[in-house]
Design a protein around this motif. Structure first.
Motif: not given
Length: 172
Positions: A129-131, A134-135
């Motif tokens: 759920t962490s940006g 994914w980034a």
């Protein structure tokens, strides 16, 4: 068996690669980028799936990376085989073509994108759920694409890599 319709694969299936065509000698960056993007698609599917599974299960970096790399190779080869099989090639030959076409490209991409993921502080531990997760993963795949494209251009210009796949597509 009707020998008039028997399939005769290109020489690449027998360990011999077709001679470099004028197109291969003048390999464009666009062609190399398309080959890299094709390869990256399979890698990204496997990489993301492996990272998601490992992260969701709370695995440490090493088993997560091992799973992601294994799945990247599986999906990368599978996508190439799909196209070669559509050209009427048997499964064993399609696997040989996929191995010849994608092994170097996938290996380079996997080294690069996993190095980036491991180098970004907290990326592997960030959670789904962490940006940051994914980034970092998107950035890692972008780095892999940019740095693998020149390698694929070099391979194709020598009748190797994705040039092997193109020999099958153009033979049918």
């Amino acid at each position: 068996m009707d020998h008039g319709t028997q399939h005769h694969p290109p020489a690449a299936a027998h360990g011999h690669h077709p001679p470099a065509s004028p197109a291969a000698a003048a390999t464009s960056w666009r062609m190399a980028a398309q080959a890299t993007l094709h390869c990256l698609t399979g890698c990204a599917i496997g990489e993301v799936l492996g990272m998601v599974i490992g992260t969701a299960l709370g695995w440490s970096a090493l088993p997560t990376v091992v799973l992601a790399v294994a799945l990247a190779f599986v999906f990368g080869y599978a996508l190439t085989m799909r196209g070669v099989l559509r050209a009427g090639v048997d499964g064993r030959t399609a696997l040989k073509v996929a191995l010849a076409a994608d092994t170097v490209s996938i290996a380079v991409m996997e080294i690069l994108d996993n190095a980036v993921m491991l180098a970004v502080p907290g990326a592997m531990e960030a959670g789904l759920t962490s940006g940051v997760f994914w980034a970092s993963l998107a950035f890692a795949l972008l780095v892999a694409f940019v740095l693998t494209t020149p390698i694929n251009r070099w391979l194709i210009s020598r009748g190797k890599g994705h040039a092997v796949v193109h020999a099958y597509h153009h033979a049918h």
